[in-house]
Design a protein around this motif. Structure first.
Motif, PDB file in Angstrom:
ATOM      1  N   VAL A   1       0.958  -1.175   0.036  1.00  0.00           N
ATOM      2  CA  VAL A   1      -0.030   0.003  -0.002  1.00  0.00           C
ATOM      3  C   VAL A   1       1.032   1.255   0.070  1.00  0.00           C
ATOM      4  N   TYR A   2       0.909   1.967  -0.789  1.00  0.00           N
ATOM      5  CA  TYR A   2       1.583   3.110  -1.123  1.00  0.00           C
ATOM      6  C   TYR A   2       0.678   4.305  -0.677  1.00  0.00           C
ATOM      7  N   ALA A   3       1.161   5.207   0.174  1.00  0.00           N
ATOM      8  CA  ALA A   3       0.349   6.320   1.027  1.00  0.00           C
ATOM      9  C   ALA A   3       1.467   7.254   1.533  1.00  0.00           C
ATOM     10  N   ASN A   4       1.161   8.524   0.632  1.00  0.00           N
ATOM     11  CA  ASN A   4       1.934   9.606   0.920  1.00  0.00           C
ATOM     12  C   ASN A   4       3.525   9.018   0.919  1.00  0.00           C
ATOM     13  N   GLU A   5       4.328   9.292   2.061  1.00  0.00           N
ATOM     14  CA  GLU A   5       5.659   9.115   1.883  1.00  0.00           C
ATOM     15  C   GLU A   5       6.148   7.860   2.335  1.00  0.00           C
TER      16      GLU A   5
ATOM     17  N   ASN B   1       9.106   5.856   1.335  1.00  0.00           N
ATOM     18  CA  ASN B   1       8.983   5.829  -0.216  1.00  0.00           C
ATOM     19  C   ASN B   1      10.210   6.252  -0.804  1.00  0.00           C
ATOM     20  N   SER B   2      10.774   5.599  -1.760  1.00  0.00           N
ATOM     21  CA  SER B   2      11.771   5.787  -2.442  1.00  0.00           C
ATOM     22  C   SER B   2      11.846   7.018  -3.289  1.00  0.00           C
ATOM     23  N   LEU B   3      10.541   7.596  -3.563  1.00  0.00           N
ATOM     24  CA  LEU B   3      10.716   8.963  -4.020  1.00  0.00           C
ATOM     25  C   LEU B   3      11.019   9.937  -3.345  1.00  0.00           C
ATOM     26  N   ILE B   4      11.427   9.749  -2.129  1.00  0.00           N
ATOM     27  CA  ILE B   4      11.848  10.838  -1.262  1.00  0.00           C
ATOM     28  C   ILE B   4      13.384  10.731  -1.443  1.00  0.00           C
ATOM     29  N   SER B   5      14.067  11.966  -1.588  1.00  0.00           N
ATOM     30  CA  SER B   5      15.404  11.981  -1.955  1.00  0.00           C
ATOM     31  C   SER B   5      15.895  11.713  -0.888  1.00  0.00           C
ATOM     32  N   ASN B   6      15.977  11.770   0.223  1.00  0.00           N
ATOM     33  CA  ASN B   6      16.881  11.764   1.724  1.00  0.00           C
ATOM     34  C   ASN B   6      16.028  10.689   2.459  1.00  0.00           C
ATOM     35  N   ALA B   7      15.462   9.653   1.660  1.00  0.00           N
ATOM     36  CA  ALA B   7      14.559   8.656   2.509  1.00  0.00           C
ATOM     37  C   ALA B   7      15.458   7.394   2.967  1.00  0.00           C
ATOM     38  N   THR B   8      15.393   7.137   4.015  1.00  0.00           N
ATOM     39  CA  THR B   8      16.075   6.034   4.808  1.00  0.00           C
ATOM     40  C   THR B   8      15.479   4.664   4.227  1.00  0.00           C
ATOM     41  N   ASN B   9      16.443   3.598   4.405  1.00  0.00           N
ATOM     42  CA  ASN B   9      15.707   2.404   3.938  1.00  0.00           C
ATOM     43  C   ASN B   9      15.311   1.648   5.320  1.00  0.00           C
ATOM     44  N   ASN B  10      15.387   2.257   6.556  1.00  0.00           N
ATOM     45  CA  ASN B  10      14.871   1.687   7.677  1.00  0.00           C
ATOM     46  C   ASN B  10      13.431   1.190   7.359  1.00  0.00           C
ATOM     47  N   GLU B  11      13.233  -0.049   8.238  1.00  0.00           N
ATOM     48  CA  GLU B  11      11.961  -0.567   7.934  1.00  0.00           C
ATOM     49  C   GLU B  11      11.389  -1.040   9.579  1.00  0.00           C
ATOM     50  N   VAL B  12      10.244  -0.631   9.762  1.00  0.00           N
ATOM     51  CA  VAL B  12       9.469  -0.955  11.001  1.00  0.00           C
ATOM     52  C   VAL B  12       8.578  -2.137  10.884  1.00  0.00           C
TER      53      VAL B  12
ATOM     54  N   LEU C   1       2.119   2.796  14.147  1.00  0.00           N
ATOM     55  CA  LEU C   1       3.053   3.727  13.662  1.00  0.00           C
ATOM     56  C   LEU C   1       2.419   4.882  13.354  1.00  0.00           C
ATOM     57  N   ARG C   2       3.100   6.155  13.874  1.00  0.00           N
ATOM     58  CA  ARG C   2       2.872   7.499  13.436  1.00  0.00           C
ATOM     59  C   ARG C   2       4.069   7.955  12.710  1.00  0.00           C
ATOM     60  N   PHE C   3       4.042   8.310  11.440  1.00  0.00           N
ATOM     61  CA  PHE C   3       5.145   8.782  10.504  1.00  0.00           C
ATOM     62  C   PHE C   3       4.942  10.183  10.455  1.00  0.00           C
ATOM     63  N   ILE C   4       5.941  11.200  11.085  1.00  0.00           N
ATOM     64  CA  ILE C   4       5.953  12.485  10.982  1.00  0.00           C
ATOM     65  C   ILE C   4       6.351  13.028   9.706  1.00  0.00           C
ATOM     66  N   ARG C   5       5.494  13.480   8.834  1.00  0.00           N
ATOM     67  CA  ARG C   5       5.637  13.863   7.489  1.00  0.00           C
ATOM     68  C   ARG C   5       7.184  14.651   7.392  1.00  0.00           C
ATOM     69  N   LYS C   6       6.741  15.961   8.209  1.00  0.00           N
ATOM     70  CA  LYS C   6       7.718  16.993   7.931  1.00  0.00           C
ATOM     71  C   LYS C   6       9.195  16.623   8.325  1.00  0.00           C
ATOM     72  N   ASP C   7       9.259  15.752   9.226  1.00  0.00           N
ATOM     73  CA  ASP C   7      10.512  15.262   9.901  1.00  0.00           C
ATOM     74  C   ASP C   7      11.132  13.971   9.236  1.00  0.00           C
ATOM     75  N   LEU C   8      10.384  13.385   8.602  1.00  0.00           N
ATOM     76  CA  LEU C   8      10.356  12.018   8.071  1.00  0.00           C
ATOM     77  C   LEU C   8      10.874  10.965   9.152  1.00  0.00           C
ATOM     78  N   VAL C   9      10.205  11.036  10.251  1.00  0.00           N
ATOM     79  CA  VAL C   9      10.325  10.200  11.616  1.00  0.00           C
ATOM     80  C   VAL C   9       9.300   9.133  11.645  1.00  0.00           C
ATOM     81  N   PHE C  10       9.990   7.947  12.152  1.00  0.00           N
ATOM     82  CA  PHE C  10       8.792   7.027  12.337  1.00  0.00           C
ATOM     83  C   PHE C  10       8.751   6.928  14.074  1.00  0.00           C
TER      84      PHE C  10
END
Length: 370
Positions: free
Chosen positions: A204-208, A243-254, A262-271
């Protein structure tokens, strides 16, 4: 939304927050692109406003309140000087200059206000992934289902999986899943019950974020205009990553297990992983019937089972009460999507019992219990 049909000036568009979001953040929840293309005159006005807004866009927005007020004061002073200079010219020219200066002032004011708002409240554009971008990344033809009603809607996918789509939400999915993966795209909120297929994982792809499962039930809340994305697991195991579309995305998996979120903070890219959802007030308030009701039945009347399903999925089940009044059932339906639940119930009843789904209406036909 009808208010914008009366927009005739650039300032009207610049003062519209949803227009700013569309131009600067590529968030088009209000259908600006479709509205723009309705007529040529409107398209010209929108293009002028868009170019002006982009020209005013500032990449470094670390401005203090004092700096903003100082810039505004300087701007108004220059405007007053210009108005004084043109005061003795012909009335038409004066009127035109005042109009233009007023427009410039409004645009500059909106620019600084936008910077202030985006600095404190918005998601930075380089981390935003929109629903439309996700769809464009997919090469296969997709079906889009939009829920514009006030109640949730049931969507049955080709693999037997089901999605309870909430109001103001939309889901894109292929008519038939091909290849080694099953992919869908969500904007808004949906409760997923996925048919088990270890050889064909479900994404499921949803936002980031991207949520990966094999067969389980979970809820995703991912509205474009909200700061967070939430994933809550009811059964099974869920894996979530950026999502890999984010330029500075990490490969960390939760990894999430039942009753974890899980609550993903979009502004800070924090899980932020939540292992005890009962202690999170926001999650507790948002839990729906489908996540609270039990689907474990031990010698329970069919009527009561159908009532549980109606409450969970907000559907209406029509069945021959006189023929099924004495039917009881013992079964576990926790891990099955809605169509599979109904299939198991009908098979248990026997006697040519079958069901038909038409949106939120379910019709059971039967000659009675075995």
């Amino acid at each position: 939304m009808q208010k914008r049909n009366n927009y005739t000036e650039i300032e009207d568009l610049l003062s519209d927050q949803s227009f700013q979001s569309w131009v600067l953040l590529k968030i088009d929840e209000q259908g600006w692109e479709e509205w723009t293309l309705e007529n040529r005159q409107r398209a010209k006005l929108v293009e002028d406003a868009r170019l002006l807004l982009l020209a005013m866009k500032v990449t470094d927005i670390n401005l203090s309140q004092n700096e903003i007020y100082s810039a505004l004061e300087s701007t108004w002073k220059k405007i007053e000087e210009k108005e004084s200079f043109y005061r003795n010219t012909k009335s038409k020219i004066v009127h035109l200059k005042k109009y233009l200066l007023g427009g410039v002032a409004a645009a500059i004011l909106l620019c600084f206000l936008s910077i202030w708002v985006f600095k404190n409240n918005s998601i930075t554009s380089n981390t935003v992934v929109t629903y439309n971008e996700l769809i464009e990344e997919n090469n296969e033809g997709l079906v889009e289902q939009t829920n514009n009603s006030d109640i949730s809607q049931i969507i049955t996918l080709s693999d037997g999986s089901s999605v309870l789509l909430q109001p103001k939400s939309k889901l894109s999915y292929p008519k038939i899943f091909t290849g080694n993966e099953r992919k869908v795209y969500l904007s808004g909120e949906g409760f997923f019950e996925i048919s088990k297929n270890p050889k064909k994982p479900f994404f499921v792809y949803a936002n980031e974020i991207v949520t990966r499962v094999v067969g389980t039930s979970f809820r995703i809340k991912a509205y474009q205009d909200q700061q967070n994305v939430e994933v809550l697991v009811r059964t099974g195991k869920v894996r979530v990553k950026s999502n890999s579309l984010i330029s500075n995305a990490t490969n960390n998996e939760v990894i999430l297990l039942p009753n974890q979120a899980l609550r993903f903070i979009r502004k800070d890219l924090v899980f932020n992983k939540i292992t005890n959802i009962t202690k999170d007030e926001v999650l507790v308030k948002s839990v729906g019937n489908i996540e609270q009701l039990s689907f474990e039945f031990n010698d329970i009347p069919i009527a009561q089972i159908f009532e549980t399903i109606e409450q969970a999925y907000l559907v209406n089940i029509d069945y021959p009460k006189d023929k099924l009044n004495d039917c009881h059932l013992t079964t576990s339906l926790s891990d099955q999507p809605l169509p599979e639940k109904l299939k198991i119930i009908c098979k248990s009843i026997g006697n040519d019992t079958s069901f038909e789904m038409n949106g939120n209406q379910i019709t059971i036909t039967s000659k009675g219990c075995n």
